[in-house]
Design an enzyme around this catalytic site. Structure first.
Site, short mmCIF file in Angstrom:
data_model
loop_
_atom_site.label_atom_id
_atom_site.label_comp_id
_atom_site.label_asym_id
_atom_site.label_seq_id
_atom_site.Cartn_x
_atom_site.Cartn_y
_atom_site.Cartn_z
N GLU A 33 0.85 -1.19 0.00
CA GLU A 33 0.00 0.00 0.00
C GLU A 33 0.89 1.24 0.00
OE1 GLU A 33 -2.33 3.10 0.25
OE2 GLU A 33 -3.19 1.11 -0.14
N TYR A 208 -27.80 9.08 5.36
CA TYR A 208 -28.10 7.93 6.22
C TYR A 208 -27.20 7.98 7.44
CZ TYR A 208 -24.27 5.96 3.35
OH TYR A 208 -23.09 5.76 2.67
#
Length: 391
Positions: A33, A208
């Site tokens: 990464e 939400y």
């Protein structure tokens, strides 16, 4: 198993999930990464039953709920002026053992990261990949000049994947004529455990709750002719968001006015890659099939990809497994992406006969036959890549 070792590029949802799934099957996995640390980035996402099936198969649903994932009860479509309900899709009518969750992206990343570590995935941070070369073995080169080799290299580095361009040099995205602001605010309006889609002329707002209802995730989409860069971490002035959505009233207006920090994301259309693999190198998730966010399926498709790829390379010779992986996934992801692109048009109707008729039809269907609203998504939500019939 057909391979004994693999390298995964990218510690996002797709990369971590495929690393965990491969390692769970006894394959030695190294994940690289480029970021120096796994940080609390991003905002909310929706894990629908098709994605949850993979998390359950990996034994991670309980870990996710421990991190305060919210079980969604409905998707509510509403009008922008005062928030009048147009239609309600009852998510509790679905399979009881496959809930629908609203999750902070960082919480899902942490859950998958822990799973990868528990399965002995070797994770190297600050390791930027600058080149990938198919072969036997496949190779990659890091920015520090070091070379790595593996029987399989999985590129899950997202829509800016260098491997995608290597395998598909003519695959170029184009601006979709839409931008999206993203923000997270405190839940001071008692937002219910529902995803609200507030529809207005040329724009819509999705909201939400997150983290046990303490926060609200906002995604505000506007049609726009002026090009905007594609990157979901580009900061923008909340005043621009408020100006674009000044006509929104009710709770939607209150939420937009509460935003004190936001990012702006230029939405771009990308074709599904024609070539997903070559001689030990394979694409996964957004690297193979970026999607617009109007069906909330980006993370779910990456989870599906991860399970299918891990299962196939565990049971078939590598070259055959990669061919079958693409053939098994291509039609599925293409349908999802096409449906997502069409949703924006339905959300953005301008006042007039067409909008009135469309909203009336939704209102009648939601009232008279509410079960048909959720059953229309059976092809999407009830698709289970972990089931024996789909193995």
């Amino acid at each position: 198993m057909s391979i004994s070792n693999a390298i995964v590029i990218g510690a996002g949802i797709g990369g971590l999930s495929v690393a965990a799934a491969l390692a769970k099957r006894g394959i030695a996995v190294t994940l690289v990464e480029k970021a120096a640390e796994i940080t609390d980035i991003g905002a909310g996402l929706q894990i629908s039953p098709n994605g949850l099936a993979v998390l359950q198969a990996l034994g991670l649903e309980a870990k996710l709920t421990e991190r305060a994932a919210v079980r969604g009860q409905a998707v509510v479509l509403q009008d922008y002026k005062v928030g009048r309900q147009v239609a309600r899709i009852d998510l509790l009518r679905g399979s009881a053992d496959r809930p629908y969750y609203f999750v902070h992206r960082a919480d899902l990343i942490d859950t998958l990261y822990d799973a990868a570590r528990r399965n002995n995935v070797s994770i190297e941070l600050g390791a930027e990949v600058v080149a990938v070369t198919p072969g036997s073995p496949a190779r990659l080169r890091l920015a520090n000049g070091s070379l790595r080799r593996a029987e399989l290299i999985v590129d899950a580095s997202g829509l800016h994947s260098k491997t995608r361009l290597l395998l598909n040099p003519d695959s170029v995205g184009q601006f979709a004529g839409q931008v999206a602001w993203r923000a997270v605010i405190a839940n001071e309006i008692s937002h219910p455990k529902e995803a609200h889609v507030t529809m207005g002329p040329g724009r819509h707002l999705v909201s939400y709750p997150l983290r046990a209802g303490r926060l609200i995730n906002l995604v505000a989409v506007e049609e726009r002719a002026a090009w905007a860069p594609e990157g979901w971490s580009i900061a923008d002035d909340p005043a621009n968001l408020r100006a674009a959505f000044s006509s929104f009233g009710g709770r939607a207006g209150d939420m937009i006015n509460a935003v004190d920090r936001c990012t702006l994301w230029g939405l771009h259309l990308h074709p599904v890659a024609d070539v997903w693999h070559e001689n030990g190198v394979v694409l996964l998730g957004d690297a193979a099939h970026p999607t617009l966010p109007f069906l909330a399926q980006g993370a779910n498709l990456a989870l599906e990809d991860a399970w299918v790829l891990a299962k196939l390379v565990d049971t078939l010779p590598a070259d055959q497994a990669l061919r079958k992986y693409q053939s098994a996934r291509h039609a599925r992801v293409s349908r999802v992406i096409k449906t997502a692109a069409g949703n924006a048009k339905r959300y953005h109707l301008h006042p007039g006969v067409v909008r009135s008729a469309a909203h009336l039809g939704l209102r009648v269907a939601s009232t008279v036959a509410p079960g048909t609203m959720i059953s229309a998504f059976n092809w999407l939500y009830l698709h289970d890549v972990t089931a024996a019939r789909n193995a």
